[in-house]
Motif scaffolding. Structure first.
Motif, short mmCIF file in Angstrom:
data_model
loop_
_atom_site.label_atom_id
_atom_site.label_comp_id
_atom_site.label_asym_id
_atom_site.label_seq_id
_atom_site.Cartn_x
_atom_site.Cartn_y
_atom_site.Cartn_z
N THR A 48 -23.65 -10.60 -16.90
CA THR A 48 -24.42 -11.30 -15.86
C THR A 48 -24.48 -10.43 -14.61
OG1 THR A 48 -23.61 -13.42 -16.71
CG2 THR A 48 -24.65 -13.43 -14.54
N ASN A 90 -20.55 -16.29 -16.03
CA ASN A 90 -19.48 -15.36 -16.39
C ASN A 90 -18.36 -16.07 -17.14
OD1 ASN A 90 -20.43 -12.89 -15.54
ND2 ASN A 90 -19.66 -13.12 -13.46
N LEU A 111 -25.99 -10.01 -10.57
CA LEU A 111 -26.47 -10.73 -9.40
C LEU A 111 -27.19 -9.76 -8.47
CD1 LEU A 111 -26.48 -13.34 -7.68
CD2 LEU A 111 -24.27 -12.61 -6.74
N GLN A 128 -23.74 -17.30 -11.08
CA GLN A 128 -23.15 -16.11 -11.71
C GLN A 128 -21.73 -16.41 -12.20
OE1 GLN A 128 -21.85 -12.89 -9.26
NE2 GLN A 128 -22.29 -11.33 -10.81
#
Length: 576
Positions: A430, A423, A432, A419
């Motif tokens: 994005t 990013n 998670l 992530q």
């Protein structure tokens, strides 16, 4: 007196207009009656019964009409009609709502609970689905409508006439949603007497414009672009994008030649039978001519590569009933581009040796996906602009990475690091979805049985699919121990974007040895039940996109491998 063709059967069965004085009375009655909530397909059929698009039908077919259509392409009174229009119900619904001859049942919209009509039940019957599949659709069990018939449609049909209470509400393209009566009035106002209807469930490009203009000029007629915006073939481009394309294309027609109207039809992809049905519907809307193409309304080919219908079966079927239909068939001419003269011409009129150009549907999708130029000889810039808005380049498309493995296998650390890495690249949101976070926020009531684990993963898949649809990068890291559940999740997500399965194959011994929270020890002592790897199985993924192991690789190396995988698929913009 109208110069447009008479509706099929002689009278337009506009139930909305006919029942106007009784609406208030019917609404009061509907509130007291048992209500059947209609599916999306049933709603499409209901709308076209109520507004006269399916004239001469005044309700869902009873058993005599149904059998006549299936066996002889005719209603019980002998009127030509090619497609069964049926209201399917289950035994449970029959019992719960007391559906039986003479009963009156309210039909309700599932989207907003509005009451739309009351059906007076004539009969409840069990159809011969095998015969229906064979006679109407050809019998190939891979046909999408036959799969629907066997797997989705319920076991009984209800026949009966309808009384209208409300029109269906639509909130998109309201100004283009003409009923047959409204479209006929529109043609009368314009002074149109010959109308060539063009059926489509795909975007239109220059070749389609040339074909329809030629068809109209040859017959001194006007063009009705009449796309289907109900249910079409799975995988078709959404109707919002298609309608924007048609709107962009319309000014390219000679002034005053073409009109655009939307048809809320649930297609069956029924080839010859469907072509007859489509002709009836267009005649009811006022068309005098109807363009029928190669493999009209066919679903393509089966798993063996064989087409479900012959290329000209649909044209032959409509031609056979031409006199009864009262609408003239216009054979679809395949158009090709001649670069030397900058013109389109029917393929069968091109002389041998003349250079031609074309772009297939597959090639067009590839160019849209990769951002490759689409030449103006193929499609107008304003059409391409609409398609690119709905089909962003790969570097802007959403995708999901599902990281699966044992507890403490490193999957969560990999997900977090991935992530951060994504990013760092601008241009895409994005998200998670860590296993424990999802458990706490989305599935707090679920346990760890196989069924509950499946439900948990499908909730993750639903969220991931919606985010993927919106263009986000989704990283999920549940244990996801079962192969079947992973496959279902994949199919859910892949409707909207790419799916990548990363198997973190860190050995169980390593996961247990490095467990600083002591959860494995608790599971070994029996304090935690249903623990994957201890007293619950983990099914190794059969076809992961990548297999990694934190006992042999660093998190940085693993994340780099995943990034390289995504870059190889064009999903990451190297320029950022």
């Amino acid at each position: 007196m109208s110069s447009l063709p008479q509706p099929h059967g002689g009278v337009l069965k506009d139930l909305i207009a006919r029942d106007a004085p009784r609406r208030a009375q019917l609404f009061e009655e509907s509130e007291k009656l048992p209500a059947l909530i209609l599916t999306e397909r049933q709603l499409c059929d209901l709308e076209l019964i109520l507004n006269g698009g399916f004239s001469p039908l005044e309700g869902f077919m009873n058993e005599k009409d149904y059998n006549g259509v299936v066996e002889n392409v005719r209603l019980a009174d002998g009127t030509l009609f090619s497609m069964p229009i049926t209201l399917d119900v289950s035994q449970e619904q029959i019992d719960e709502l007391s559906i039986k001859p003479g009963a009156r049942i309210t039909l309700r919209d599932f989207r907003d609970d509005r009451h739309l009509a009351i059906i007076t039940v004539e009969d409840v019957y069990r159809p011969d689905k095998v015969k229906e599949a064979k006679e109407v659709l050809g019998g190939d069990e891979e046909h999408p409508a036959i799969r629907y018939l066997y797997n989705t449609a319920k076991e009984f049909y209800v026949g009966g006439k309808l009384e209208a209470i409300n029109k269906l509400d639509h909130y998109d393209y309201v100004g283009l949603r003409y009923t047959p009566a409204e479209l006929r009035a529109h043609f009368e106002k314009l002074g149109w007497t010959k109308i060539v209807a063009f059926q489509t469930r795909n975007p239109m490009h220059r070749a389609h414009r040339e074909l329809t203009v030629r068809a109209a000029r040859d017959r001194q007629a006007n063009v009705l672009i009449h796309p289907v915006v109900g249910l079409t073939k799975p995988g078709d481009i959404d109707h919002f994008t298609r309608v924007r394309v048609y709107q962009a294309l319309l000014p390219r027609y000679p002034n005053g030649m073409a009109a655009l109207g939307l048809l809320p039809l649930a297609m069956r992809m029924g080839g010859p039978r469907e072509a007859i049905w489509h002709a009836i519907i267009r005649k009811n809307h006022g068309a005098t001519h109807f363009i029928i193409g190669r493999d009209h309304a066919g679903p393509g080919s089966n798993s063996k590569g064989q087409d479900f219908y012959g290329p000209y079966d649909a044209q032959h079927a409509v031609e056979k009933y031409k006199d009864e239909l009262g609408i003239e068939v216009v054979p679809f001419q395949m158009m090709t581009y001649l670069p030397d003269t900058d013109e389109y011409m029917p393929v069968d009129q091109v002389k041998p040796g003349v250079k031609t150009l074309n772009i297939s549907g597959t090639e067009l999708r590839r160019r849209l996906r990769n951002g490759t130029p689409i030449p103006e000889w193929f499609s107008y810039p304003e059409v391409v602009r609409v398609l690119r808005e709905s089909h962003p380049p790969r570097s802007k498309q959403g995708f999901t990475v599902l990281v699966t493995g044992y507890t403490n296998s490193g999957k969560d650390a990999i997900a977090r690091a991935l992530q951060v890495t994504l990013n760092q690249q601008a241009g895409r949101s994005t998200t998670l979805l860590l296993g424990e976070t999802v458990r706490h926020e989305l599935s707090p009531e679920l346990g760890f049985s196989k069924e509950d684990r499946h439900k948990n993963l499908q909730r993750i898949a639903f969220v991931a699919a919606e985010l993927t649809r919106a263009g986000a990068a989704v990283i999920a890291s549940p244990i996801a121990p079962f192969e079947h559940s992973r496959k279902v999740a994949k199919s859910t997500i892949e409707q909207f974007g790419d799916f990548y399965l990363i198997h973190v194959a860190t050995p169980l011994e390593h996961c247990e040895k490095t467990d600083k929270r002591g959860v494995y020890a608790k599971a070994r002592r029996g304090e935690i039940k249903g623990f994957t790897g201890v007293d619950d199985p983990y099914e190794v993924p059969a076809n992961p996109n990548l297999t990694v192991d934190v006992s042999k690789q660093s998190i940085r190396n693993i994340v780099h491998e995943i990034v390289l995988l995504l870059e190889s698929q064009g999903l990451l913009d190297n320029g950022n």
